[in-house]
Design a protein around this motif. Structure first.
Motif, mmCIF file in Angstrom:
data_model
loop_
_atom_site.group_PDB
_atom_site.id
_atom_site.type_symbol
_atom_site.label_atom_id
_atom_site.label_comp_id
_atom_site.label_asym_id
_atom_site.label_seq_id
_atom_site.Cartn_x
_atom_site.Cartn_y
_atom_site.Cartn_z
ATOM 1 N N ILE A 40 0.837 -1.203 0.000
ATOM 2 C CA ILE A 40 0.000 0.000 0.000
ATOM 3 C C ILE A 40 0.874 1.256 0.000
ATOM 4 O O ILE A 40 0.644 2.193 -0.796
ATOM 5 C CB ILE A 40 -0.948 -0.010 1.212
ATOM 6 C CG1 ILE A 40 -2.013 -1.089 1.030
ATOM 7 C CG2 ILE A 40 -1.592 1.362 1.417
ATOM 8 C CD1 ILE A 40 -2.809 -1.400 2.285
ATOM 9 N N ALA A 41 1.877 1.295 0.871
ATOM 10 C CA ALA A 41 2.739 2.477 0.940
ATOM 11 C C ALA A 41 3.448 2.738 -0.379
ATOM 12 O O ALA A 41 3.480 3.875 -0.874
ATOM 13 C CB ALA A 41 3.768 2.303 2.066
ATOM 14 N N LEU A 42 4.007 1.700 -0.974
ATOM 15 C CA LEU A 42 4.726 1.864 -2.237
ATOM 16 C C LEU A 42 3.793 2.283 -3.373
ATOM 17 O O LEU A 42 4.178 3.043 -4.260
ATOM 18 C CB LEU A 42 5.449 0.569 -2.609
ATOM 19 C CG LEU A 42 6.701 0.245 -1.799
ATOM 20 C CD1 LEU A 42 7.227 -1.140 -2.167
ATOM 21 C CD2 LEU A 42 7.792 1.286 -2.021
ATOM 22 N N THR A 43 2.568 1.774 -3.352
ATOM 23 C CA THR A 43 1.612 2.156 -4.394
ATOM 24 C C THR A 43 1.297 3.646 -4.308
ATOM 25 O O THR A 43 1.233 4.341 -5.332
ATOM 26 C CB THR A 43 0.322 1.329 -4.263
ATOM 27 O OG1 THR A 43 0.638 -0.062 -4.382
ATOM 28 C CG2 THR A 43 -0.685 1.705 -5.346
ATOM 29 N N ILE A 44 1.147 4.149 -3.111
ATOM 30 C CA ILE A 44 0.829 5.569 -2.948
ATOM 31 C C ILE A 44 2.011 6.450 -3.349
ATOM 32 O O ILE A 44 1.844 7.446 -4.069
ATOM 33 C CB ILE A 44 0.364 5.856 -1.510
ATOM 34 C CG1 ILE A 44 -0.962 5.143 -1.238
ATOM 35 C CG2 ILE A 44 0.216 7.365 -1.281
ATOM 36 C CD1 ILE A 44 -1.405 5.164 0.217
ATOM 37 N N VAL A 45 3.227 6.096 -2.908
ATOM 38 C CA VAL A 45 4.371 6.950 -3.265
ATOM 39 C C VAL A 45 4.665 6.888 -4.762
ATOM 40 O O VAL A 45 5.040 7.898 -5.369
ATOM 41 C CB VAL A 45 5.647 6.626 -2.449
ATOM 42 C CG1 VAL A 45 5.446 6.927 -0.982
ATOM 43 C CG2 VAL A 45 6.124 5.214 -2.655
ATOM 44 N N SER B 124 -9.845 -2.728 -0.851
ATOM 45 C CA SER B 124 -9.530 -2.279 0.502
ATOM 46 C C SER B 124 -8.421 -3.156 1.064
ATOM 47 O O SER B 124 -8.134 -4.235 0.521
ATOM 48 C CB SER B 124 -10.761 -2.386 1.403
ATOM 49 O OG SER B 124 -11.096 -3.758 1.599
ATOM 50 N N LYS B 125 -7.833 -2.712 2.167
ATOM 51 C CA LYS B 125 -6.802 -3.537 2.797
ATOM 52 C C LYS B 125 -7.377 -4.893 3.201
ATOM 53 O O LYS B 125 -6.730 -5.934 3.014
ATOM 54 C CB LYS B 125 -6.206 -2.830 4.009
ATOM 55 C CG LYS B 125 -5.119 -3.657 4.687
ATOM 56 C CD LYS B 125 -4.473 -2.925 5.852
ATOM 57 C CE LYS B 125 -3.462 -3.818 6.544
ATOM 58 N NZ LYS B 125 -2.785 -3.137 7.673
#
Length: 204
Positions: free
Chosen positions: A48-53, A139-140
């Protein structure tokens, strides 16, 4: 399950078949009792974090980024550097390039969660549109429900292959030689980094 010694022989042959120069003196990689695979939740949080950045690096609108961060409750998922990048309204070009490569890491994480079936030879860029569609449409909890973590053996197979491929890329770069067509340097680097992280290699 195969030992790291057998893995070494197997993937040296695979690289040879791809016409990739080998270094037979490279040591074996780790055995299964020497590493620990990240938990499913750890992998999904990193996904999730990498997808957003990477979405920011590829010019997603700020309002969309805020929606993603809020929707995934992702504020605590970023590394310190990622948090700085996300908050920087005018990131520099080096950061943008660095994070624009992160879909390649996400591709490996999707594979590790059995959300894509195989990792092809690292010659071409991944399908970035598919990456964003797959992650951001769920969703997560849905990702947790749909995914299962690959076996240790499968992950170590890919790690052994990419470790040897990465040596070839670096050797070619250092000696100003042609890099084999089967290996895209950026893809190889991101895959190696991600696979090391998956097995907690040297607390990557």
């Amino acid at each position: 399950m195969q030992s790291s010694t057998r893995r070494k022989v197997h993937f040296e042959q695979k690289l040879k078949n791809l016409q990739v120069p080998l270094n037979k003196n490279l040591p074996r990689t780790v055995d299964e009792n020497e590493v620990t695979i990240r938990s499913k939740e750890e992998i999904i949080d990193r996904l999730i974090a990498l997808t957003i950045v990477s979405a920011k690096a590829l010019e997603a609108p700020p309002a969309k980024l805020e929606d993603f961060i809020g929707g995934y409750n992702a504020k605590e998922l970023f590394t310190v550097k990622e948090r700085m990048f996300i908050s920087n309204k005018v990131p520099d070009q080096i950061e943008l390039i660095q994070y624009s490569w992160k879909p390649e890491c996400i591709w490996v994480l999707l594979w590790s969660l059995n959300l894509i079936p195989t990792l092809d030879v690292p010659s071409n860029l991944c399908n970035t549109e598919f990456v964003f569609k797959t992650v951001l449409s769920l969703s997560k909890q849905e990702i947790l429900d749909k995914s299962t973590v690959k076996s240790m053996s499968e992950i170590l197979d890919e790690l052994d292959f990419i470790y040897r491929a990465h040596w070839t890329v670096r050797e070619a770069q250092l000696k100003h030689m042609n890099i084999p067509l089967a290996l895209n340097p950026g893809v190889v680097y991101e895959r190696h980094y991600t696979l090391n992280w998956l097995v907690n290699f040297m607390e990557e």
